[in-house]
Design an enzyme around this catalytic site. Sequence first.
Site, short mmCIF file in Angstrom:
data_model
loop_
_atom_site.label_atom_id
_atom_site.label_comp_id
_atom_site.label_asym_id
_atom_site.label_seq_id
_atom_site.Cartn_x
_atom_site.Cartn_y
_atom_site.Cartn_z
N THR A 66 0.79 -1.08 0.06
CA THR A 66 0.00 -0.10 -0.08
C THR A 66 0.80 1.28 0.10
O THR A 66 0.77 2.15 -0.78
CB THR A 66 -0.88 -0.09 1.12
N CYS B 178 -9.22 -7.40 2.73
CA CYS B 178 -8.26 -6.55 3.09
C CYS B 178 -8.49 -5.61 4.22
O CYS B 178 -7.77 -4.91 4.72
CB CYS B 178 -7.80 -5.81 1.81
N THR C 182 14.39 5.00 9.67
CA THR C 182 15.13 3.82 9.77
C THR C 182 14.39 2.76 9.39
O THR C 182 13.34 2.60 9.43
CB THR C 182 15.55 3.89 11.24
N GLN D 223 -0.16 -10.46 -5.85
CA GLN D 223 -0.56 -11.62 -5.62
C GLN D 223 0.14 -12.55 -6.75
O GLN D 223 0.13 -13.80 -6.77
CB GLN D 223 -2.18 -11.73 -6.15
N HIS E 63 3.94 -10.04 2.83
CA HIS E 63 3.35 -11.19 3.84
C HIS E 63 2.25 -12.09 2.72
O HIS E 63 1.60 -12.79 3.30
CB HIS E 63 2.27 -10.61 4.73
#
Length: 386
Positions: A73, A328, A241, A184, A204
């Site tokens: 995103t 989602c 960071t 995907q 993920h």
Amino acid sequence: MPGSRAYLDYNSSAPLLPAARTAMLAALDAGANASSVHDEGRTARRMIEDARREVAALVGGSPEHVVFTSGATEAASTLLSPDWLYGRAAVRMSRLYVSAADHPCLLNGGRFPRDRVKAIGVRGDGTADIAALGEALQGHDREAGLPLVAIHLANNETGVIQPVREIADAVKAAGGVLVLDAVQAAGRIPLDVAAADFLILSSHKIGGPAGSGAFVAASGLMMPKPLVSGGGQEKGLRAGTENLPGIAGFGAAARAAAEALPAMTRLAGLRDRIEDAVLRLAPGARIFGRGADRLPNTVFFAIPGLKAETAQIGFDLAGVAVSAGSACSSGKIGPSHVLEAMGYGDNEGALRVSIGHATSLAEIDAFEAALAGIVARSAQARTKAA
Ligand code: PLP
């Protein structure tokens, strides 16, 4: 997955791979800032650069063109910008073209004002309407700026794979920039960053941790102005960071995904078993996007008279995790905008089964047994109501 449950929701999040966990633990233990010049800092830097190489290799790209972000995103929000740089020269993207079946992180238009975003329709099989895209791009006003096209490579709900070459040809003919959301597709089909100008990836979905992702440029000549500015991390394209454990886990998952690509044909076999079971138990079922080229791991289907939300609860109670549409937005289940775009406006929702590296035959059997129970109960309820 813990216990005896069957986890068939990889398109929401794939289970963490052991290699990713190991890399994350090592990164947590490293506990240093990758910008520090001391030995500990250099160790952290090495972990990041190792991960960069793995992510680049997954998409046939160069490590120096990988920019780590907090997920797909954020990568999309960075790329979907009207303001770009070609070296030091400012470049303006005057309009964004997305697909009506895109993930919301593209559909929402990133940093473009709403009236500068045009959604291109999809055909009944879920593939982009190339003629409509070509027409829209031909009408693009080049005086105002370049066209930016952002489209998913494979759909998160249906698994439908887009005709990338045709899309890229249309974008090239219009002198535009093409961003492909490969979230995907990664780890499920071979990827080549050269097929577009940019690819977007998410950790993920391939067995790494959530909150980690990247965009990968094909050439790095033109880059968006940063979304997050501050320190000079990621060559000034993403300040802050670095999320060392997130990046290290992503890198390890990317490596494992690349190694496992040849095994994806196994998933296609399991997917076909799922579809056979659906059509046997509910002959009136509709499997969306079946006529198109699809990912080997995704089945999106609806059974007439069966509400997807109800069925999903039935599956969950039977120990099978599937998704009703896309999940989602934290459990929110609404009508699928993907199905609407495909012309199924009056849908009662659809169920998505998505599998991956650890899916076993026993889990497919558990799905089939649960579906048999759900279909039988639904038929009984209808008989009672009649
Ligand atoms: N693009 C697609 C196709 C997705 O399926 C998702 C997540 O579901 C995203 C983008 C967003 O990814 P992330 O969770 O890393 O922001």
